[in-house]
Design a protein around this motif. Structure first.
Motif, PDB file in Angstrom:
ATOM      1  N   GLN A   6     -14.355   6.022  13.597  1.00 52.33           N
ATOM      2  CA  GLN A   6     -13.630   6.365  14.825  1.00 52.33           C
ATOM      3  C   GLN A   6     -12.141   6.521  14.560  1.00 52.33           C
ATOM      4  OE1 GLN A   6     -16.800   7.090  16.308  1.00 52.33           O
ATOM      5  NE2 GLN A   6     -15.225   7.065  17.880  1.00 52.33           N
ATOM      6  N   LEU A   7     -11.587   5.665  13.722  1.00 55.18           N
ATOM      7  CA  LEU A   7     -10.182   5.783  13.327  1.00 55.18           C
ATOM      8  C   LEU A   7      -9.916   7.134  12.672  1.00 55.18           C
ATOM      9  CD1 LEU A   7      -7.326   4.673  12.651  1.00 55.18           C
ATOM     10  CD2 LEU A   7      -8.347   3.586  10.631  1.00 55.18           C
ATOM     11  N   ALA A   8     -10.788   7.529  11.767  1.00 56.55           N
ATOM     12  CA  ALA A   8     -10.619   8.811  11.086  1.00 56.55           C
ATOM     13  C   ALA A   8     -10.662   9.975  12.065  1.00 56.55           C
ATOM     14  CB  ALA A   8     -11.700   8.976  10.017  1.00 56.55           C
ATOM     15  N   ILE A   9     -11.551   9.904  13.045  1.00 54.07           N
ATOM     16  CA  ILE A   9     -11.654  10.967  14.051  1.00 54.07           C
ATOM     17  C   ILE A   9     -10.330  11.147  14.788  1.00 54.07           C
ATOM     18  CG2 ILE A   9     -12.716  11.529  16.283  1.00 54.07           C
ATOM     19  CD1 ILE A   9     -15.316  10.285  15.139  1.00 54.07           C
ATOM     20  N   GLU A  10      -9.708  10.053  15.162  1.00 54.51           N
ATOM     21  CA  GLU A  10      -8.439  10.153  15.897  1.00 54.51           C
ATOM     22  C   GLU A  10      -7.305  10.610  15.000  1.00 54.51           C
ATOM     23  OE1 GLU A  10      -8.675  10.143  18.984  1.00 54.51           O
ATOM     24  OE2 GLU A  10     -10.705   9.325  19.017  1.00 54.51           O
ATOM     25  N   LEU A  11      -7.294  10.164  13.748  1.00 56.46           N
ATOM     26  CA  LEU A  11      -6.210  10.564  12.848  1.00 56.46           C
ATOM     27  C   LEU A  11      -6.217  12.066  12.580  1.00 56.46           C
ATOM     28  CD1 LEU A  11      -6.104   7.660  10.227  1.00 56.46           C
ATOM     29  CD2 LEU A  11      -4.480   8.122  12.071  1.00 56.46           C
ATOM     30  N   VAL A  12      -7.396  12.655  12.403  1.00 51.10           N
ATOM     31  CA  VAL A  12      -7.425  14.097  12.164  1.00 51.10           C
ATOM     32  C   VAL A  12      -7.099  14.868  13.433  1.00 51.10           C
ATOM     33  CG1 VAL A  12      -9.034  13.871  10.233  1.00 51.10           C
ATOM     34  CG2 VAL A  12      -9.921  14.356  12.515  1.00 51.10           C
ATOM     35  N   ARG A  13      -7.339  14.267  14.592  1.00 51.19           N
ATOM     36  CA  ARG A  13      -6.920  14.914  15.840  1.00 51.19           C
ATOM     37  C   ARG A  13      -5.404  14.934  15.941  1.00 51.19           C
ATOM     38  NH1 ARG A  13      -5.778  13.137  21.004  1.00 51.19           N
ATOM     39  NH2 ARG A  13      -6.374  10.985  20.526  1.00 51.19           N
ATOM     40  N   VAL A  57       0.834  -1.209   0.000  1.00 48.50           N
ATOM     41  CA  VAL A  57       0.000   0.000   0.000  1.00 48.50           C
ATOM     42  C   VAL A  57       0.867   1.257   0.000  1.00 48.50           C
ATOM     43  CG1 VAL A  57      -1.698   1.340   1.288  1.00 48.50           C
ATOM     44  CG2 VAL A  57      -1.947  -1.141   1.102  1.00 48.50           C
ATOM     45  N   ILE A  58       1.801   1.347   0.936  1.00 47.03           N
ATOM     46  CA  ILE A  58       2.596   2.573   1.023  1.00 47.03           C
ATOM     47  C   ILE A  58       3.500   2.723  -0.191  1.00 47.03           C
ATOM     48  CG2 ILE A  58       4.493   1.588   2.395  1.00 47.03           C
ATOM     49  CD1 ILE A  58       4.425   4.300   3.972  1.00 47.03           C
ATOM     50  N   VAL A  66      -4.424   1.995   4.254  1.00 49.02           N
ATOM     51  CA  VAL A  66      -4.429   3.130   3.325  1.00 49.02           C
ATOM     52  C   VAL A  66      -4.450   4.450   4.085  1.00 49.02           C
ATOM     53  CG1 VAL A  66      -5.459   1.809   1.438  1.00 49.02           C
ATOM     54  CG2 VAL A  66      -6.947   3.079   2.984  1.00 49.02           C
ATOM     55  N   PHE A  67      -5.166   4.529   5.211  1.00 48.97           N
ATOM     56  CA  PHE A  67      -5.159   5.760   5.997  1.00 48.97           C
ATOM     57  C   PHE A  67      -3.759   6.024   6.563  1.00 48.97           C
ATOM     58  CE2 PHE A  67      -9.915   6.164   7.418  1.00 48.97           C
ATOM     59  CZ  PHE A  67     -10.287   6.192   6.095  1.00 48.97           C
ATOM     60  N   TRP A  68      -3.164   4.987   7.126  1.00 47.35           N
ATOM     61  CA  TRP A  68      -1.850   5.166   7.764  1.00 47.35           C
ATOM     62  C   TRP A  68      -0.792   5.524   6.733  1.00 47.35           C
ATOM     63  CZ3 TRP A  68      -1.200   6.028  12.673  1.00 47.35           C
ATOM     64  CH2 TRP A  68       0.057   5.934  13.240  1.00 47.35           C
ATOM     65  N   ALA A  69      -0.823   4.848   5.590  1.00 50.08           N
ATOM     66  CA  ALA A  69       0.137   5.154   4.534  1.00 50.08           C
ATOM     67  C   ALA A  69      -0.043   6.591   4.046  1.00 50.08           C
ATOM     68  CB  ALA A  69      -0.032   4.177   3.374  1.00 50.08           C
ATOM     69  N   ALA A  70      -1.297   7.035   3.918  1.00 53.82           N
ATOM     70  CA  ALA A  70      -1.544   8.409   3.480  1.00 53.82           C
ATOM     71  C   ALA A  70      -0.932   9.408   4.447  1.00 53.82           C
ATOM     72  CB  ALA A  70      -3.049   8.652   3.337  1.00 53.82           C
ATOM     73  N   THR A  71      -1.087   9.180   5.748  1.00 58.63           N
ATOM     74  CA  THR A  71      -0.516  10.123   6.713  1.00 58.63           C
ATOM     75  C   THR A  71       1.003  10.100   6.655  1.00 58.63           C
ATOM     76  OG1 THR A  71      -0.535   8.522   8.547  1.00 58.63           O
ATOM     77  CG2 THR A  71      -2.502   9.866   8.229  1.00 58.63           C
ATOM     78  N   ARG A  72       1.607   8.936   6.459  1.00 54.35           N
ATOM     79  CA  ARG A  72       3.068   8.838   6.362  1.00 54.35           C
ATOM     80  C   ARG A  72       3.604   9.578   5.137  1.00 54.35           C
ATOM     81  NH1 ARG A  72       4.633   7.640  11.392  1.00 54.35           N
ATOM     82  NH2 ARG A  72       4.541   5.424  11.947  1.00 54.35           N
ATOM     83  N   LEU A  73       2.804   9.573   4.068  1.00 50.69           N
ATOM     84  CA  LEU A  73       3.247  10.169   2.810  1.00 50.69           C
ATOM     85  C   LEU A  73       2.824  11.627   2.670  1.00 50.69           C
ATOM     86  CD1 LEU A  73       2.427   7.141   0.483  1.00 50.69           C
ATOM     87  CD2 LEU A  73       4.715   7.947   1.105  1.00 50.69           C
ATOM     88  N   GLY A  74       2.091  12.150   3.645  1.00 51.65           N
ATOM     89  CA  GLY A  74       1.656  13.538   3.583  1.00 51.65           C
ATOM     90  C   GLY A  74       0.489  13.783   2.645  1.00 51.65           C
TER      91      GLY A  74
END
Length: 282
Positions: free
Chosen positions: A151-158, A51-52, A96-104
Motif C-alpha cells: 500500500q505504501l508503494a502504491i501511494e508513493l508512485v501516485r 539509510v539516506i 529505504v523507500f523514502w530515502a530513494a524518493t528524496r535522492l531521485g
C-alpha cells in the motif's frame, strides 16, 4: 547499473548480489551484518539518517546508486515477537523507500511475500492456482507488514509518477543445500501452508534482474515461485485430499506450481531455470 541491495548478507540477498554482479552490475550491499570490504556498507536500516546517507554516497565506496533492491527484513513470522517484527520491517521499508524518493532513485524492486495470499491457508484459498487478482489476506503480523508495504508503494508512485516500484511476492526461498530434504511426499498437510510452493534463490535473483530491466513506471506485484511443487505427488491428488472444495481457476499439470507465475512470465519475462528435481535426479 550501480544497485544498492539491502539484506545483502541474507539467504536470498547474498545470491541476488552475486548474480547481479555476475551480470555486470556494480552492487553495493547494505546490511546490519556482513563481510567488510569493497561493495559492502554496514547500515542500521531502522535509522533513517544512516539509510539516506548510505544510499547517497559512502566515502570511497560509491557516489550514489541508480536502483534499489530492498530485501532486508526479519524474514518470517515467529522469529521475533510480533511487535519487534512490525517495528523493524515497516520502519526499514519506509526508510529505504523514502530515502530513494528524496535522492531521485527511480527504480525499486523489493521483497514482498507469498504470505499476503492468505498463508498458511488454514482458510482455503478462493481458487487454485492462486494469483495476484484477489485482495491481500494477511494472516500474521509479518504478512500484515508486507501488505502495508505494498500500500505504501502504491501511494508513493501516485505522488511520484516517474517512480517504478515492483513487489516480488517470493515463495519459500531455497538454496541447493536445502534440496537434501526434498521431496515432501509423506504428509500432504506438511506443506499445504503455501500450496507446496518454493523458489530457488537463483531464480529469485533472475526475477529481481528482470524487474530492474523491464518494469515501467508505477507499481505492480508478482508472485515469484519455482515452476514446480515440492512434491512428487500429483497436484490432482494433493488438491483432492487437502482442498477438495476449492475450485480450479484453470487446469493444472501434475507437477506445476500452484502459486501462479503466469503474470511474471508474461510481463517480466521471468522463466525459472532451477528445480530441486535436478539435484535429486527426479
Amino acid at each position: 547499473m550501480r544497485i544498492a541491495v539491502t539484506g545483502s548478507s541474507g539467504k536470498l540477498g547474498s545470491v541476488v548480489a552475486a548474480e547481479l554482479r555476475a551480470a555486470g552490475h556494480d552492487v553495493i550491499g547494505l546490511d546490519a551484518v556482513g563481510q567488510r570490504g569493497p561493495g559492502f556498507v554496514q547500515v542500521d536500516l531502522a535509522d533513517y539518517g544512516q539509510v539516506i546517507d548510505a544510499l547517497g554516497g559512502v566515502g570511497d565506496q560509491h557516489e550514489g546508486v541508480d536502483a534499489l533492491v530492498h530485501l532486508a527484513a526479519i524474514p518470517a513470522p515467529g522469529i521475533r515477537s510480533d511487535i519487534a517484527t512490525f517495528h523493524n520491517n515497516i520502519a526499514a521499508t519506509f526508510n529505504v523507500f523514502w530515502a530513494a524518493t528524496r535522492l531521485g532513485i527511480s527504480r525499486i524492486v523489493y521483497a514482498s511475500s507469498e504470505t499476503v495470499l492468505g498463508l498458511p491457508f488454514d482458510v482455503p484459498p478462493p481458487y487454485i492456482p492462486v494469483d495476484e487478482d484477489y485482495p491481500a489476506r494477511p494472516e500474521s503480523v509479518y504478512s500484515l507488514v508486507k501488505h502495508l508495504e505494498e500500500q505504501l508503494a502504491i501511494e508513493l508512485v501516485r505522488w511520484h509518477p516517474y517512480l517504478s516500484i515492483t513487489a516480488l511476492r517470493f515463495s519459500n526461498v531455497m538454496v541447493e543445500e536445502d534440496y537434501a530434504a526434498f521431496p515432501f511426499d509423506d504428509d500432504p498437510l506438511e506443506r499445504k501452508w503455501n500450496l507446496w510452493g518454493y523458489i530457488d534463490a537463483r531464480d529469485g535473483a533472475q526475477a529481481v534482474q528482470r524487474a530492474l530491466e523491464v518494469a515501467p513506471a508505477g507499481f505492480d506485484r508478482f508472485i515469484i515461485a519455482a515452476a514446480d511443487t515440492v512434491s512428487t505427488v500429483s497436484n490432482e491428488q494433493l488438491i483432492a485430499e487437502v482442498f477438495p472444495d476449492v475450485p480450479l481457476k484453470r487446469a493444472v499439470s501434475a507437477e506445476e506450481t500452484l502459486l501462479s507465475i503466469d503474470k511474471a512470465r508474461r510481463l517480466l519475462g521471468y522463466a525459472p531455470q532451477h528445480s530441486w528435481r535436478d539435484s535429486r535426479g527426479v
